[in-house]
Scaffold this motif. Structure first.
Motif, PDB file in Angstrom:
ATOM      1  N   LEU A  15      -3.257  27.103  22.047  1.00  0.00           N
ATOM      2  CA  LEU A  15      -2.989  25.729  22.461  1.00  0.00           C
ATOM      3  C   LEU A  15      -1.796  25.118  21.719  1.00  0.00           C
ATOM      4  O   LEU A  15      -1.209  24.140  22.184  1.00  0.00           O
ATOM      5  N   GLU A  16      -1.454  25.699  20.570  1.00  0.00           N
ATOM      6  CA  GLU A  16      -0.347  25.148  19.784  1.00  0.00           C
ATOM      7  C   GLU A  16       0.981  25.176  20.529  1.00  0.00           C
ATOM      8  O   GLU A  16       1.874  24.374  20.255  1.00  0.00           O
ATOM      9  N   LYS A  17       1.110  26.101  21.487  1.00  0.00           N
ATOM     10  CA  LYS A  17       2.386  26.232  22.205  1.00  0.00           C
ATOM     11  C   LYS A  17       2.530  25.222  23.349  1.00  0.00           C
ATOM     12  O   LYS A  17       3.611  25.076  23.919  1.00  0.00           O
ATOM     13  N   ILE A  18       1.446  24.527  23.690  1.00  0.00           N
ATOM     14  CA  ILE A  18       1.487  23.618  24.842  1.00  0.00           C
ATOM     15  C   ILE A  18       2.220  22.322  24.502  1.00  0.00           C
ATOM     16  O   ILE A  18       1.931  21.668  23.499  1.00  0.00           O
ATOM     17  N   GLU A  19       3.161  21.985  25.367  1.00  0.00           N
ATOM     18  CA  GLU A  19       3.838  20.693  25.285  1.00  0.00           C
ATOM     19  C   GLU A  19       3.406  19.829  26.469  1.00  0.00           C
ATOM     20  O   GLU A  19       3.087  20.351  27.542  1.00  0.00           O
ATOM     21  N   MET A  73      13.787  11.086  32.402  1.00  0.00           N
ATOM     22  CA  MET A  73      12.891  12.139  31.896  1.00  0.00           C
ATOM     23  C   MET A  73      12.009  11.573  30.781  1.00  0.00           C
ATOM     24  O   MET A  73      12.456  10.750  29.979  1.00  0.00           O
ATOM     25  N   TRP A  74      10.778  12.045  30.729  1.00  0.00           N
ATOM     26  CA  TRP A  74       9.854  11.570  29.704  1.00  0.00           C
ATOM     27  C   TRP A  74       9.985  12.414  28.440  1.00  0.00           C
ATOM     28  O   TRP A  74      10.380  13.578  28.489  1.00  0.00           O
ATOM     29  N   GLU A  75       9.620  11.799  27.346  1.00  0.00           N
ATOM     30  CA  GLU A  75       9.560  12.524  26.079  1.00  0.00           C
ATOM     31  C   GLU A  75       8.523  13.639  26.168  1.00  0.00           C
ATOM     32  O   GLU A  75       7.472  13.479  26.791  1.00  0.00           O
ATOM     33  N   LYS A  76       8.797  14.787  25.563  1.00  0.00           N
ATOM     34  CA  LYS A  76       7.824  15.870  25.499  1.00  0.00           C
ATOM     35  C   LYS A  76       7.360  16.038  24.065  1.00  0.00           C
ATOM     36  O   LYS A  76       8.167  16.048  23.131  1.00  0.00           O
ATOM     37  N   VAL A  77       6.040  16.168  23.900  1.00  0.00           N
ATOM     38  CA  VAL A  77       5.475  16.337  22.564  1.00  0.00           C
ATOM     39  C   VAL A  77       4.496  17.500  22.595  1.00  0.00           C
ATOM     40  O   VAL A  77       4.050  17.937  23.657  1.00  0.00           O
ATOM     41  N   LYS A  78       4.143  18.003  21.438  1.00  0.00           N
ATOM     42  CA  LYS A  78       3.138  19.047  21.330  1.00  0.00           C
ATOM     43  C   LYS A  78       1.754  18.462  21.605  1.00  0.00           C
ATOM     44  O   LYS A  78       1.476  17.311  21.239  1.00  0.00           O
ATOM     45  N   LEU A  79       0.897  19.264  22.244  1.00  0.00           N
ATOM     46  CA  LEU A  79      -0.477  18.812  22.474  1.00  0.00           C
ATOM     47  C   LEU A  79      -1.129  18.407  21.157  1.00  0.00           C
ATOM     48  O   LEU A  79      -1.855  17.400  21.094  1.00  0.00           O
ATOM     49  N   PHE A  80      -0.843  19.169  20.091  1.00  0.00           N
ATOM     50  CA  PHE A  80      -1.457  18.881  18.791  1.00  0.00           C
ATOM     51  C   PHE A  80      -0.955  17.579  18.174  1.00  0.00           C
ATOM     52  O   PHE A  80      -1.536  17.090  17.211  1.00  0.00           O
ATOM     53  N   ASP A  81       0.141  17.020  18.737  1.00  0.00           N
ATOM     54  CA  ASP A  81       0.645  15.740  18.234  1.00  0.00           C
ATOM     55  C   ASP A  81      -0.193  14.563  18.715  1.00  0.00           C
ATOM     56  O   ASP A  81      -0.105  13.470  18.139  1.00  0.00           O
ATOM     57  N   VAL A  82      -0.980  14.784  19.786  1.00  0.00           N
ATOM     58  CA  VAL A  82      -1.742  13.664  20.344  1.00  0.00           C
ATOM     59  C   VAL A  82      -3.256  13.860  20.224  1.00  0.00           C
ATOM     60  O   VAL A  82      -4.035  12.966  20.566  1.00  0.00           O
ATOM     61  N   CYS A  83      -3.700  15.035  19.751  1.00  0.00           N
ATOM     62  CA  CYS A  83      -5.136  15.265  19.612  1.00  0.00           C
ATOM     63  C   CYS A  83      -5.388  16.379  18.593  1.00  0.00           C
ATOM     64  O   CYS A  83      -4.443  17.025  18.111  1.00  0.00           O
ATOM     65  N   ARG A  84      -6.676  16.622  18.315  1.00  0.00           N
ATOM     66  CA  ARG A  84      -7.066  17.658  17.360  1.00  0.00           C
ATOM     67  C   ARG A  84      -8.100  18.571  18.020  1.00  0.00           C
ATOM     68  O   ARG A  84      -9.298  18.283  17.985  1.00  0.00           O
ATOM     69  N   PRO A  85      -7.652  19.670  18.635  1.00  0.00           N
ATOM     70  CA  PRO A  85      -8.605  20.569  19.298  1.00  0.00           C
ATOM     71  C   PRO A  85      -9.606  21.164  18.301  1.00  0.00           C
ATOM     72  O   PRO A  85      -9.233  21.590  17.210  1.00  0.00           O
ATOM     73  N   LYS A  86     -10.886  21.186  18.718  1.00  0.00           N
ATOM     74  CA  LYS A  86     -11.924  21.695  17.822  1.00  0.00           C
ATOM     75  C   LYS A  86     -13.075  22.277  18.631  1.00  0.00           C
ATOM     76  O   LYS A  86     -13.434  21.751  19.677  1.00  0.00           O
ATOM     77  N   GLN A  87     -13.644  23.370  18.126  1.00  0.00           N
ATOM     78  CA  GLN A  87     -14.868  23.922  18.697  1.00  0.00           C
ATOM     79  C   GLN A  87     -16.038  23.524  17.817  1.00  0.00           C
ATOM     80  O   GLN A  87     -16.010  23.731  16.593  1.00  0.00           O
ATOM     81  N   TRP A  88     -17.071  22.974  18.450  1.00  0.00           N
ATOM     82  CA  TRP A  88     -18.245  22.523  17.727  1.00  0.00           C
ATOM     83  C   TRP A  88     -19.326  23.604  17.753  1.00  0.00           C
ATOM     84  O   TRP A  88     -19.217  24.592  18.469  1.00  0.00           O
TER      85      TRP A  88
END
Length: 374
Positions: A117-121, A1-16
């Motif tokens: 998006l914070e809830k996405i792993e 099984m692969w490690e699961k991380v939060k989406l926010f752990d690998v990027c910074r969502p932003k609206q421009w």
């Protein structure tokens, strides 16, 4: 099984900042909005390719990877500052497979927020495995795109031949005879859904054709429902026969039409699909389906389905009966039908459906840990 991380752990969502439509240009740096590329601008917000998620409107949850040096509008969430331990294409395919149904909020105006998006792993195997999976999926995606493009070109060819032979079917500048469907059809009618709905369907038996099976000049077998003899007997007024035209009469897929394939018979239709059975002495079925699916005629039909500001697209039996269509001499219709059949044979050789199935299968396997990585 692969490690699961939060989406926010690998990027910074932003609206421009959003660029209004009136400020878009005909050339420059590509601008990405809710529907992918929407125009060009003199500036860009992102140097490198960036993953975007449509965060407002009907296409909420659609994802794209931008070109280098692009401007990302406020209707799309940019996944900025992607970490080096995450492949952009691996993340793209994972999010495409996962979907965003559980993070979309709002009914009148669907939207995705940063909070949602914070809830996405996400699963995060080592970067080399991510890149290998993305490479496999890229190749499958390229194959399905090529097959789809080829099918589309065959459809464009059939459309061009139709227009050359018969002209605009609505304006009728060639002056063909015009008659109503009521005058030309031996049957116009739709069915119903057996009591119990989806729960009443069988694993085999008599086909029950629904609107999701009807696509433009194409029948989709996925999710084809089946009913037993007792259920079918209650729908004996909508028995589908060879060469019947199937026409969607309600919902978002209204006006899509195709000829019934012989390998789904015996069959019935539900209340969202109409049977159009033409008198073959006057109308050739493959002429009729190309006529009804012609881009100009389809716009005309859609206008009928949405007239009066209807909130739900629908064409009634009465409207179909009154619909006027051109009726060229039958020998010309049959000549076109032969050309159309040859094009259909060529389309069948593209394996577009098989390459689509392969791609979807690989997507599912990749994120169920079932894809073999050499």
């Amino acid at each position: 099984m692969w490690e699961k991380v939060k989406l926010f752990d690998v990027c910074r969502p932003k609206q421009w900042k959003t660029i209004s439509t009136k400020h878009l240009q005909t050339s420059g740096y590509p601008v990405y909005g809710a529907n992918g590329k929407i125009g060009f601008y003199s500036e860009y917000t992102h140097v490198d390719p960036t993953l975007t998620i449509t965060c407002r409107g009907a296409t909420c949850g659609s994802i794209h990877i931008t070109d280098p040096k692009s401007y990302i509008n406020g209707n799309a969430m940019a996944l900025d500052d992607l970490k080096s331990n995450t492949s952009i294409r691996f993340l793209y395919y994972y999010l495409k497979t996962r979907g965003f149904e559980d993070v979309i909020s709002g009914s009148a105006q669907p939207q995705i927020t940063r909070e949602g998006l914070e809830k996405i792993e996400i699963p995060l195997p080592p970067i080399l495995i991510q890149e290998k999976i993305a490479e496999i999926l890229d190749k499958a995606d390229e194959l399905r795109r090529k097959d789809k493009d080829l099918r589309d070109k065959y459809d464009e060819l059939a459309e061009a031949i139709f227009m050359d032979m018969f002209g605009d079917p609505v304006r009728n500048e060639k002056g063909w005879d015009v008659k109503t469907l009521k005058e030309l059809c031996l049957k116009i009618g739709s069915g119903s859904t057996p009591s119990g709905g989806n729960e009443s369907y069988k694993n085999e038996g008599i086909s029950l054709i629904r609107s999701l099976n009807i696509h433009q000049n194409k029948f989709k077998y996925k999710d084809l429902a089946f009913i037993d003899d007792k259920q079918a007997d209650k729908l004996k007024n909508v028995i589908v026969e060879a060469d019947d035209i199937l026409f969607n009469i309600t919902g978002a897929s209204v006006c899509r039409t195709t000829v019934v394939p012989s390998n789904v018979l015996p069959a019935r239709v539900n209340q969202h699909v109409a049977i159009l059975r033409f008198d073959k002495e006057h109308v050739a079925p493959f002429f009729a389906v190309r006529l009804l699916s012609n881009a100009i005629m389809n716009r005309h039909l859609y206008a009928i389905a949405t007239q009066g500001g209807a909130t739900r697209e629908a064409i009634t039996k009465e409207q179909l009966q009154k619909l006027e269509i051109i009726v060229p001499p039958i020998h010309l219709q049959e000549a076109f039908a032969k050309k159309n059949e040859l094009i259909n044979q060529l389309k069948a050789q593209t394996n577009a459906e098989k390459s689509e199935e392969l791609f979807q299968s690989l997507l599912q396997k990749a994120f169920k840990y079932e894809l073999t990585i050499d």
